[in-house]
Write a protein that holds these residues in place. Structure first.
Motif, PDB file in Angstrom:
ATOM      1  N   LEU A  58       0.812  -1.217   0.000  1.00 32.28           N
ATOM      2  CA  LEU A  58       0.000   0.000   0.000  1.00 32.28           C
ATOM      3  C   LEU A  58       0.849   1.274   0.000  1.00 32.28           C
ATOM      4  CD1 LEU A  58      -2.943  -0.970   2.392  1.00 32.28           C
ATOM      5  CD2 LEU A  58      -2.809  -1.122  -0.096  1.00 32.28           C
ATOM      6  N   GLU A  59       1.962   1.275   0.739  1.00 28.14           N
ATOM      7  CA  GLU A  59       2.836   2.455   0.717  1.00 28.14           C
ATOM      8  C   GLU A  59       3.465   2.620  -0.676  1.00 28.14           C
ATOM      9  OE1 GLU A  59       2.964   4.706   2.880  1.00 28.14           O
ATOM     10  OE2 GLU A  59       2.852   3.916   4.920  1.00 28.14           O
ATOM     11  N   GLY A  60       3.758   1.507  -1.340  1.00 32.16           N
ATOM     12  CA  GLY A  60       4.274   1.584  -2.706  1.00 32.16           C
ATOM     13  C   GLY A  60       3.252   2.194  -3.644  1.00 32.16           C
ATOM     14  N   LEU A  61       2.000   1.760  -3.512  1.00 31.24           N
ATOM     15  CA  LEU A  61       0.932   2.300  -4.351  1.00 31.24           C
ATOM     16  C   LEU A  61       0.741   3.792  -4.084  1.00 31.24           C
ATOM     17  CD1 LEU A  61      -1.405   2.008  -6.335  1.00 31.24           C
ATOM     18  CD2 LEU A  61      -2.834   1.232  -4.408  1.00 31.24           C
ATOM     19  N   ALA A  62       0.798   4.191  -2.811  1.00 27.70           N
ATOM     20  CA  ALA A  62       0.643   5.613  -2.469  1.00 27.70           C
ATOM     21  C   ALA A  62       1.739   6.449  -3.125  1.00 27.70           C
ATOM     22  CB  ALA A  62       0.668   5.792  -0.952  1.00 27.70           C
ATOM     23  N   ALA A  63       2.980   5.969  -3.092  1.00 34.21           N
ATOM     24  CA  ALA A  63       4.087   6.715  -3.698  1.00 34.21           C
ATOM     25  C   ALA A  63       3.922   6.801  -5.214  1.00 34.21           C
ATOM     26  CB  ALA A  63       5.417   6.062  -3.345  1.00 34.21           C
ATOM     27  N   ALA A  96      17.085   8.369   5.735  1.00 31.35           N
ATOM     28  CA  ALA A  96      17.805   8.076   4.489  1.00 31.35           C
ATOM     29  C   ALA A  96      16.877   7.414   3.473  1.00 31.35           C
ATOM     30  CB  ALA A  96      19.006   7.181   4.780  1.00 31.35           C
ATOM     31  N   GLU A  97      16.037   6.506   3.949  1.00 31.41           N
ATOM     32  CA  GLU A  97      15.101   5.832   3.052  1.00 31.41           C
ATOM     33  C   GLU A  97      13.998   6.781   2.593  1.00 31.41           C
ATOM     34  OE1 GLU A  97      14.138   2.388   5.371  1.00 31.41           O
ATOM     35  OE2 GLU A  97      16.215   1.666   5.251  1.00 31.41           O
ATOM     36  N   HIS A  98      13.568   7.686   3.465  1.00 29.89           N
ATOM     37  CA  HIS A  98      12.605   8.714   3.052  1.00 29.89           C
ATOM     38  C   HIS A  98      13.206   9.600   1.964  1.00 29.89           C
ATOM     39  CE1 HIS A  98       9.996   8.678   6.986  1.00 29.89           C
ATOM     40  NE2 HIS A  98      10.017   7.516   6.361  1.00 29.89           N
ATOM     41  N   ARG A  99      14.478   9.921   2.069  1.00 29.11           N
ATOM     42  CA  ARG A  99      15.161  10.733   1.073  1.00 29.11           C
ATOM     43  C   ARG A  99      15.147  10.026  -0.288  1.00 29.11           C
ATOM     44  NH1 ARG A  99      16.528  15.776  -0.190  1.00 29.11           N
ATOM     45  NH2 ARG A  99      17.138  16.187   1.973  1.00 29.11           N
ATOM     46  N   ARG A 100      15.353   8.706  -0.288  1.00 29.14           N
ATOM     47  CA  ARG A 100      15.344   7.958  -1.554  1.00 29.14           C
ATOM     48  C   ARG A 100      13.953   7.961  -2.185  1.00 29.14           C
ATOM     49  NH1 ARG A 100      19.507   4.926   1.036  1.00 29.14           N
ATOM     50  NH2 ARG A 100      18.088   3.426   1.996  1.00 29.14           N
ATOM     51  N   ALA A 158       9.405   5.363  -7.754  1.00 25.24           N
ATOM     52  CA  ALA A 158       8.881   5.826  -6.467  1.00 25.24           C
ATOM     53  C   ALA A 158       8.200   4.686  -5.722  1.00 25.24           C
ATOM     54  CB  ALA A 158       7.899   6.969  -6.692  1.00 25.24           C
ATOM     55  N   GLU A 159       7.435   3.878  -6.450  1.00 29.65           N
ATOM     56  CA  GLU A 159       6.775   2.739  -5.811  1.00 29.65           C
ATOM     57  C   GLU A 159       7.806   1.770  -5.247  1.00 29.65           C
ATOM     58  OE1 GLU A 159       3.501  -0.799  -6.724  1.00 29.65           O
ATOM     59  OE2 GLU A 159       4.082   0.584  -8.331  1.00 29.65           O
ATOM     60  N   GLU A 160       8.835   1.489  -6.004  1.00 33.83           N
ATOM     61  CA  GLU A 160       9.854   0.545  -5.548  1.00 33.83           C
ATOM     62  C   GLU A 160      10.623   1.100  -4.346  1.00 33.83           C
ATOM     63  OE1 GLU A 160      11.984  -2.549  -4.655  1.00 33.83           O
ATOM     64  OE2 GLU A 160      10.302  -2.587  -6.072  1.00 33.83           O
ATOM     65  N   ALA A 161      10.913   2.400  -4.347  1.00 32.51           N
ATOM     66  CA  ALA A 161      11.629   3.002  -3.212  1.00 32.51           C
ATOM     67  C   ALA A 161      10.794   2.915  -1.939  1.00 32.51           C
ATOM     68  CB  ALA A 161      11.977   4.454  -3.523  1.00 32.51           C
ATOM     69  N   ALA A 162       9.501   3.171  -2.071  1.00 24.54           N
ATOM     70  CA  ALA A 162       8.620   3.098  -0.902  1.00 24.54           C
ATOM     71  C   ALA A 162       8.482   1.653  -0.415  1.00 24.54           C
ATOM     72  CB  ALA A 162       7.251   3.677  -1.244  1.00 24.54           C
TER      73      ALA A 162
END
Length: 245
Positions: free
Chosen positions: A96-101, A186-190, A203-207
């Motif tokens: 779900l966080e991936g979908l949101a991003a 750091a992960e939020h920055r990515r 963006a989905e993959e980073a999230a």
């Protein structure tokens, strides 16, 4: 922790139920109220200096959020962390966080880029100072909440609002490391860099990678990987400091 130390007296005014809810939710997520702690409406009302009705409403909202449960003969208590539930929760949160991003990247404009950047930079400063865990937790949640706000899907937002609260409760109870805050930022920055590159898939993959890493870190701390129904004792969190999400 005694209620006297866990929650503060409210200033009064309107929307007392909302104020009480925010105060109790903050106390739970900051680990001032710990898993298994009783949420006595009379005691909380006396401490916050308000009537019982808004406190009762606030406690019911915590139960709806999954941050509290009702136990026979005890009433409402802060939710205990179930190991099997944590595994399932983070698998769902990753998707779900991936979908949101992804959706947010498709709708991102200059104003929201500036808002995300400002929040991220302030969060980085908080983590660098390293002395305000509660503010870190709130900013962590605010960052994810802003992404889903930009995504513009009310059903997705409702699902993630509930999941995020339970996810942070699990982190407080199972994994508290000095490195956690730094890793989270750091992960939020990515995620931010992928979103501002205009690539929804990246963006989905980073999230998803952010939540996947959280899940791996938690798995390393979970006791008895084979005992899916195990519950963590409420005092487990006392042995660590820090948090991420």
């Amino acid at each position: 922790m005694p209620i006297e130390s866990a929650v503060s007296r409210l200033a009064g005014g309107s929307l007392l139920a909302d104020q009480a809810y925010r105060e109790l939710k903050s106390a739970v997520l900051a680990n001032r109220l710990r898993p298994g702690d009783a949420l006595s409406v009379p005691a909380l009302a006396a401490r916050m200096g308000i009537s019982r009705s808004p406190v009762r409403e606030a406690v019911q909202r915590l139960i709806h959020d999954g941050l509290a449960t009702h136990e026979p003969h005890r009433g409402a208590v802060v939710a205990r962390v179930d190991v099997a539930d944590v595994r399932q929760l983070y698998l769902l949160r990753e998707v779900l966080e991936g979908l949101a991003a992804r959706l947010a990247t498709e709708r991102l404009d200059a104003a929201k880029v500036a808002e995300l950047r400002a929040l991220l930079e302030e969060h980085e400063q908080v983590v660098t100072c390293g002395d305000d865990e509660e503010r870190h937790t709130q900013m962590d949640m605010d960052y994810h909440r802003l992404i889903r706000e930009v995504a513009g899907n009310d059903h997705l937002t409702a699902a993630l609002d509930t999941i995020q609260g339970k996810a942070h409760l699990a982190l407080h109870s199972l994994w508290r490391s000095p490195e956690a805050q730094r890793l989270a930022v750091a992960e939020h920055r990515r995620i931010f860099e992928a979103m501002t590159s205009g690539d929804p898939q990246a963006a989905e993959e980073a999230a998803r990678e952010h939540i996947r890493r959280l899940r791996i870190r938690l798995a390393q701390m979970l006791p008895g990987e084979g005992s899916s129904g195990a519950r963590m004792p409420s005092h487990h969190a006392e042995r660590r400091t820090g948090d991420a999400g």
